[in-house]
Motif scaffolding. Structure first.
Motif, PDB file in Angstrom:
ATOM      1  N   LEU A 179       0.820  -1.204   0.000  1.00  0.00           N
ATOM      2  CA  LEU A 179       0.000   0.000   0.000  1.00  0.00           C
ATOM      3  C   LEU A 179       0.857   1.259   0.000  1.00  0.00           C
ATOM      4  N   HIS A 180       0.339   2.288  -0.659  1.00  0.00           N
ATOM      5  CA  HIS A 180       0.980   3.600  -0.607  1.00  0.00           C
ATOM      6  C   HIS A 180      -0.110   4.660  -0.640  1.00  0.00           C
ATOM      7  N   ARG A 181       0.151   5.791  -0.020  1.00  0.00           N
ATOM      8  CA  ARG A 181      -0.842   6.866   0.014  1.00  0.00           C
ATOM      9  C   ARG A 181      -1.032   7.503  -1.349  1.00  0.00           C
TER      10      ARG A 181
ATOM     11  N   ASP B  48       3.478   3.029  -9.441  1.00  0.00           N
ATOM     12  CA  ASP B  48       4.242   2.634 -10.630  1.00  0.00           C
ATOM     13  C   ASP B  48       5.687   2.348 -10.269  1.00  0.00           C
ATOM     14  N   LEU B  49       6.245   3.149  -9.358  1.00  0.00           N
ATOM     15  CA  LEU B  49       7.625   2.927  -8.912  1.00  0.00           C
ATOM     16  C   LEU B  49       7.745   1.578  -8.208  1.00  0.00           C
ATOM     17  N   ILE B  50       6.772   1.248  -7.373  1.00  0.00           N
ATOM     18  CA  ILE B  50       6.782  -0.046  -6.681  1.00  0.00           C
ATOM     19  C   ILE B  50       6.650  -1.188  -7.683  1.00  0.00           C
TER      20      ILE B  50
ATOM     21  N   MET C 289      -3.849   3.245  -0.492  1.00  0.00           N
ATOM     22  CA  MET C 289      -4.486   3.069   0.810  1.00  0.00           C
ATOM     23  C   MET C 289      -5.987   3.312   0.728  1.00  0.00           C
ATOM     24  N   SER C 290      -6.385   4.264  -0.090  1.00  0.00           N
ATOM     25  CA  SER C 290      -7.804   4.604  -0.164  1.00  0.00           C
ATOM     26  C   SER C 290      -8.616   3.624  -0.988  1.00  0.00           C
ATOM     27  N   SER C 291      -7.958   2.707  -1.699  1.00  0.00           N
ATOM     28  CA  SER C 291      -8.687   1.746  -2.541  1.00  0.00           C
ATOM     29  C   SER C 291      -8.759   0.351  -1.927  1.00  0.00           C
ATOM     30  N   VAL C 292      -8.219   0.172  -0.741  1.00  0.00           N
ATOM     31  CA  VAL C 292      -8.137  -1.162  -0.153  1.00  0.00           C
ATOM     32  C   VAL C 292      -9.260  -1.427   0.845  1.00  0.00           C
ATOM     33  N   LYS C 293     -10.134  -0.433   1.032  1.00  0.00           N
ATOM     34  CA  LYS C 293     -11.214  -0.571   2.011  1.00  0.00           C
ATOM     35  C   LYS C 293     -12.080  -1.793   1.721  1.00  0.00           C
TER      36      LYS C 293
ATOM     37  N   ILE D 283       2.542  -1.306   4.509  1.00  0.00           N
ATOM     38  CA  ILE D 283       2.239   0.106   4.273  1.00  0.00           C
ATOM     39  C   ILE D 283       3.554   0.806   3.982  1.00  0.00           C
ATOM     40  N   MET D 284       3.737   1.198   2.723  1.00  0.00           N
ATOM     41  CA  MET D 284       4.969   1.851   2.295  1.00  0.00           C
ATOM     42  C   MET D 284       4.767   3.374   2.332  1.00  0.00           C
ATOM     43  N   GLY D 285       5.873   4.090   2.505  1.00  0.00           N
ATOM     44  CA  GLY D 285       5.801   5.548   2.470  1.00  0.00           C
ATOM     45  C   GLY D 285       5.085   6.160   3.655  1.00  0.00           C
TER      46      GLY D 285
END
Length: 472
Positions: A362-364, A370-372, A403-407, A416-418
């Motif tokens: 996950l990233h905010r 894309d980098l991940i 993070m906002s799409s994993v609900k 949780i990255m970043g």
């Protein structure tokens, strides 16, 4: 293969709810609200097929990833005792946006010919509107960044506001206090909104947020035929007022059957309205509360709950009264560079059996995904970007997601990255007020509580304030 799912413990309360009129199901993260949504849909279908010739049950949620996830679980939903698994659940499962699009497209012949704008394309139209208003106004509010006006426009559309008088009279609940808006400023803001609407119209375009407004007007017509006998709405706390108004008008007047499944602690959008604002009444024994976390090990559940202790308004929160055994706490890692972070992540992923376990990174920020993905590709690690998942939701392997799409979803292992001070809370150019920070805190809590086995939180530089709250 996805696991067979069935109701457990207090989740069976859902079977006692009436099958007519609105009902509410509240619950802590991990209490199985998505499972309950599926079984509520099954229960409504099985019960009403003897009462109605053609019961039509729908499941609505706010995001495409969650809709795909729920759709992938439909074949594994049996009856209340978990029997009859495999015969499928004959219900539709879609997002509120996609449903609104269909209603608008079917009810307005010109709708399909219009282009939809969002993101940076939308901001360009906002800039055009601002430019026109600035030619005849020197209001200080016009010095705010484009993001402020874009958010204001979304809020107006989400509340279903269509004239200045109502806009002027509506409390700015959900808009925060970082920007002080005086009575005179409202006239200027409404001028920006009107110019924005004109700019879209001139380009034969519509805003992504217009879907629900157009559809709701169609649903208000006397000839509109509600397509559902029952609607189950998952993650209802993050839908807008106009979306819920549309959905309430899309169920049979004979049943008035809306099931609202929500968790105030996971509200990540600042909508600022109540069920009653759209004519939905769940009083009189039509509400149940789920307080046991069946997903998160106790150590993770308690750590996430600790973050929420800094929330000032907890009136609608459900109190955690139990969690899955397991004292493993979230692991925290700090790196000094992207290379160091990616090497750490590779080593951690190497220890997970990706043929049997599920992982989410996950990233905010959307742009960081894309980098991940590039890093994973370089290391030869198979993965899927959440935007590229359609109806076949993977039950194992690695998912890369915001993070906002994993609900609403769950994974064996969550990274949780970043989780850095510069990333979370995320600012859009406007100073963050208490309400904005609260929304970001609840998002962090939501991300933490996706973990069934392990949770790892990574940051560079200084940690996010929410990580400091968890560790305090």
């Amino acid at each position: 293969m996805l696991k067979k799912i069935k109701l457990s413990g207090e989740q069976r309360k859902v079977l006692t709810l009436p099958i007519r009129n609105p009902v509410q199901i509240k619950g802590v993260a991990g209490s199985g609200k998505s499972t309950v949504a599926l079984y509520r849909a099954r229960h409504l279908h099985d019960t009403n097929r003897n009462l109605f010739s053609l019961p039509t049950v729908g499941i609505i949620t706010f995001s495409k990833p969650l809709a795909n996830y729920l759709r992938s679980l439909l074949p594994y939903v049996g009856d209340a005792d978990g029997a009859n698994v495999g015969d499928g659940l004959p219900v539709s499962c879609q997002t509120a946006h996609s449903f609104a699009w269909k209603v608008a497209a079917d009810g307005d012949p010109s709708f399909r010919q219009k282009k939809t704008v969002s993101g940076w394309k939308r901001d360009k139209f906002v800039e055009m509107a601002l430019g026109e208003v600035m030619t005849h106004s020197n209001d200080s509010i016009l010095s705010q960044p484009v993001s402020f006006f874009a958010d204001e426009i979304s809020w107006i559309k989400g509340r279903g506001i269509r004239d200045f008088n109502r806009y002027n009279d509506t409390p700015r609940t959900g808009r925060g206090t970082a920007v002080r808006v005086l009575e005179g400023n409202r006239k200027t803001l409404w001028s920006v909104f009107e110019k924005y609407t004109d700019c879209l119209s001139a380009a034969n375009s519509i805003d992504f947020d217009d879907y629900a407004g157009i559809a709701e007007q169609i649903a208000s017509r006397s000839d509109y035929q509600p397509p559902f006998t029952h609607l189950v709405i998952d993650e209802a706390q993050d839908l807008t007022q106009i979306q819920l108004s549309l959905l309430s008008k899309s169920v049979s007047k004979e049943t008035k059957s809306l099931t609202l499944i929500a968790d105030a602690a996971q509200r990540i959008y600042r909508n600022g309205f109540s069920w009653r604002d759209v004519g939905i009444n769940v009083s009189g024994g039509r509400s149940v509360e789920l307080s046991v976390d069946y997903r998160n090990p106790k150590g993770i559940a308690l750590a996430a709950t600790k973050v929420l202790k800094n929330e000032k308004d907890r009136t609608d929160f459900t109190t955690l009264r139990g969690a899955k055994p397991g004292d493993g706490k979230p692991a925290v890692k700090m790196s000094h560079s992207n290379n160091e972070a990616f090497e750490w992540l590779r080593q951690e992923l190497d220890q997970i059996d990706l043929d049997s376990d599920s992982v989410v990174l996950l990233h905010r920020r959307n742009g960081a995904l894309d980098l991940i993905c590039d890093m994973l590709k370089e290391f030869g690690i198979p993965h899927q970007h959440f935007r590229r998942v359609n109806n076949s939701f993977p039950s194992t392997g690695i998912m890369v997601c915001t993070m906002s799409s994993v609900k609403g979803m769950e994974f064996d292992h969550v990274f949780i990255m970043g989780a850095s001070k510069s990333m979370i809370p995320m600012s859009t150019g406007v100073d963050l007020d208490e309400e904005a920070i609260s929304a970001e805190r609840r998002l962090f809590y939501t991300a933490m509580t996706r973990a069934e086995k392990t949770l790892q939180i990574h940051y560079q530089g200084e940690p996010t304030m929410f990580l400091e709250e968890m560790l305090a």
